[in-house]
Design a protein around this motif. Sequence first.
Motif, PDB file in Angstrom:
ATOM      1  N   LEU A   1     -16.995 -34.165 -79.670  1.00 45.17           N
ATOM      2  CA  LEU A   1     -15.983 -34.039 -80.715  1.00 45.17           C
ATOM      3  C   LEU A   1     -15.106 -32.845 -80.410  1.00 45.17           C
ATOM      4  O   LEU A   1     -15.598 -31.727 -80.247  1.00 45.17           O
TER       5      LEU A   1
ATOM      6  N   HIS B   1     -28.927 -27.388 -75.028  1.00 44.23           N
ATOM      7  CA  HIS B   1     -29.625 -28.009 -76.151  1.00 44.23           C
ATOM      8  C   HIS B   1     -29.968 -29.466 -75.911  1.00 44.23           C
ATOM      9  O   HIS B   1     -30.583 -30.098 -76.757  1.00 44.23           O
ATOM     10  N   ARG B   2     -29.540 -30.003 -74.791  1.00 43.88           N
ATOM     11  CA  ARG B   2     -29.915 -31.375 -74.487  1.00 43.88           C
ATOM     12  C   ARG B   2     -30.907 -31.415 -73.330  1.00 43.88           C
ATOM     13  O   ARG B   2     -31.059 -32.426 -72.658  1.00 43.88           O
TER      14      ARG B   2
ATOM     15  N   ALA C   1     -19.270 -39.491 -85.811  1.00 46.68           N
ATOM     16  CA  ALA C   1     -19.939 -38.291 -85.295  1.00 46.68           C
ATOM     17  C   ALA C   1     -21.304 -38.075 -85.944  1.00 46.68           C
ATOM     18  O   ALA C   1     -22.153 -37.393 -85.393  1.00 46.68           O
TER      19      ALA C   1
ATOM     20  N   VAL D   1     -22.267 -37.954 -78.766  1.00 48.81           N
ATOM     21  CA  VAL D   1     -20.851 -38.111 -79.038  1.00 48.81           C
ATOM     22  C   VAL D   1     -20.204 -36.738 -78.893  1.00 48.81           C
ATOM     23  O   VAL D   1     -20.747 -35.750 -79.356  1.00 48.81           O
TER      24      VAL D   1
ATOM     25  N   PHE E   1     -21.650 -36.941 -89.287  1.00 48.07           N
ATOM     26  CA  PHE E   1     -21.617 -35.966 -90.375  1.00 48.07           C
ATOM     27  C   PHE E   1     -21.660 -36.642 -91.740  1.00 48.07           C
ATOM     28  O   PHE E   1     -21.981 -36.026 -92.739  1.00 48.07           O
TER      29      PHE E   1
ATOM     30  N   SER F   1     -24.050 -27.417 -74.969  1.00 51.06           N
ATOM     31  CA  SER F   1     -24.673 -28.728 -75.170  1.00 51.06           C
ATOM     32  C   SER F   1     -25.732 -29.003 -74.101  1.00 51.06           C
ATOM     33  O   SER F   1     -26.733 -29.656 -74.362  1.00 51.06           O
TER      34      SER F   1
ATOM     35  N   ARG G   1     -28.860 -38.339 -87.031  1.00 52.99           N
ATOM     36  CA  ARG G   1     -28.166 -37.051 -87.170  1.00 52.99           C
ATOM     37  C   ARG G   1     -27.178 -36.860 -86.008  1.00 52.99           C
ATOM     38  O   ARG G   1     -27.354 -37.472 -84.953  1.00 52.99           O
ATOM     39  N   PRO G   2     -26.181 -35.968 -86.178  1.00 58.32           N
ATOM     40  CA  PRO G   2     -25.197 -35.756 -85.099  1.00 58.32           C
ATOM     41  C   PRO G   2     -25.850 -35.435 -83.762  1.00 58.32           C
ATOM     42  O   PRO G   2     -25.417 -35.924 -82.719  1.00 58.32           O
ATOM     43  N   TYR G   3     -26.943 -34.618 -83.784  1.00 55.62           N
ATOM     44  CA  TYR G   3     -27.561 -34.202 -82.517  1.00 55.62           C
ATOM     45  C   TYR G   3     -28.463 -35.281 -81.931  1.00 55.62           C
ATOM     46  O   TYR G   3     -29.004 -35.123 -80.840  1.00 55.62           O
TER      47      TYR G   3
END
Lengths: 269, 366
Positions: B83, B106-107, B54, B81, B56, B103, B75-77
């Motif tokens: 979760l 933010h994407r 992920a 992926v 982290f 999401s 980074r995760p973003y």
Amino acid sequence: MTRVLDDTLYALLLFVVALVVVFLLMPLVITIGMAFDARDYLGNFPPRALSLQWFKHFFSDEFYMNGLTTSISVAVASTVLSTIIGLTAATALAEGRFGYKQALNTLFLSPLVVPSVVVGFALLLFFSKIGLYSGFLPLLGGHVIITLPYTIRVSLAGLVGIPRSVKEAALVLGANEWRAFFTVSLPLARTSIFAAAVFAFVFSMDDVAVSLFLSSVNTYTLPVAMVGMMRSHFDLSIAAAAVFMMVVMTTLMLCVDRLSGVNKILAGD
Amino acid sequence: MDTPSIVLELRNVVKSFGAITAVNGVSLTVVKGSIISLLGPSGCGKTTLLRIIAGFEDPDAGDVLLGSKNMVGMRPYERNVGLLFQDYALFPHMTVQKNVSYSLRHRGVDDAAAKKRTAEMLNLVGMSDFAGRYPQNLSGGQQQRVALGRALASNPELILLDEPLSALDAKLRLELRTELKRILKTAGSTAVVVTHDQEEAMTLGERVVVMEKGKIMQVGTPAQIYECPQTRFVAEFIGRSNWFGGTLGGKVGEHRELLCKGFATLLIPEPKGGHNVYDACIRPEFIEVRSRGQAAGENRGGVANTIHGVIKEMMYLGSELEFIIMLEGGQEIIVIERNSRSKSRQRGDLVTLSFMPSNLIVIGRE
């Protein structure tokens, strides 16, 4: 036999609690009673007739009103600054990836331990050293310092209460750390942040020790004005001022309590 | 025929926390559209592996490839992926609708497309009627569905599920297990399920990866893992097992003798490797129980191992009966028999147990 002992001890416990309650409430009751006294001189408690004359006196006295105006401006400005700085520090303590966090936390809370007289005196020396003698800015600086421990503590309590998985969820869903903070952490900690601001305001309004050192002839807070009044010509307008302060503070604290529970915040979790 | 594309590839991933090596050289590939389970006891490194995938945690060594891009240091973003958190981690201050569309916002998906996709996701997880609710007003199972919809909304390359059913009560768990699989298959997701629950791992995963102490012990279909475990750890971790230790004897037909000290000589399939001592394992449900003296039932023609014992404990589980049987040598084994009501057994009954050599799992002792 043991039952008798238990019952006696329990009765004793209730008695002590009752004493504490009386001891805490008596001064308030007397102050409130005397503030409404209709006599022109300082008589014995309880007043024989009631009147609003001392409140009228308080609100029409230029010396008091000047203090009140300063108090409110200092409190508002220091609340804004202290809440922002406090939230920033709390965020660093909650999210930061660096060592000595515990030490930093203790340092941030140190104004709670250092007597405010010492803080006031030290600040007076410091400000005069940098050429800022008494006045609004030194007062503001002092008040930010004494309210910071509360704003840090209270907003930190709100931030650490957010489950790690919720913050991680924001990241894995595509929000960068900055956006995750503003869309998740900040809204979830908003009650605590509001409580922090109210605390800052109340403690700023309430302060005497630090303000006493940093006040000047023209710039002084209401509590400083009350102390001055007490020395020059003692009358019951001080009681009226005290009752006014009490009403404002109690109302604010009740607001916070409604929102999040003062006890929970003071207990630190 | 084109080979299915690889979505996730781990190459020799290592991660330590201080003196503890949580993940110790894990390599794994996951192909598009498949569901695999990472199964192991707590502390085996499966959660660390999930957190590495992920983003982290960063691995100390090794590569994490998503699609064909190396994700180490991202980074995760910066990855796509999904979760599903064990505690769902829904945003309590947002409605179901806002949670699912988070999401997308933010994407950089535009509003109209985001709205459409959110409606699709809510429909897929069966939560369309709850779009305006807040998470705290939903049951655990409903929160689970919302969390799944939220994780799938951005159409992630890979979805990770962290102990997806462990927070639910037993009945709901059975219901959601099927539902979860249906949703993942409908969405065409590639999924990695991390769990310590073997049932969850076997029912959700098409392939099961058993981990212990930061290493992969075995990878296989649920049946391969259960029926042909390659190590004693895997055999003991998955399902229940009875063990007999002994040295090898002579050859009997296609079988080999295992001389178990004290009580019997068992016939086992020809073992692999040149060990001196072998352990043979039999699952409780592969043992046939009959009263002592009663003739063998429909023994499918082949050679069977026969041992004698006495019923020491008996547990009535409704659909099946579970026995603890003390063998002649003093060893105790577990036997499970389907409840047929016609047989009445009691504690203290003398019984004869039989099982086929082919049902024995034989592992050489190191």
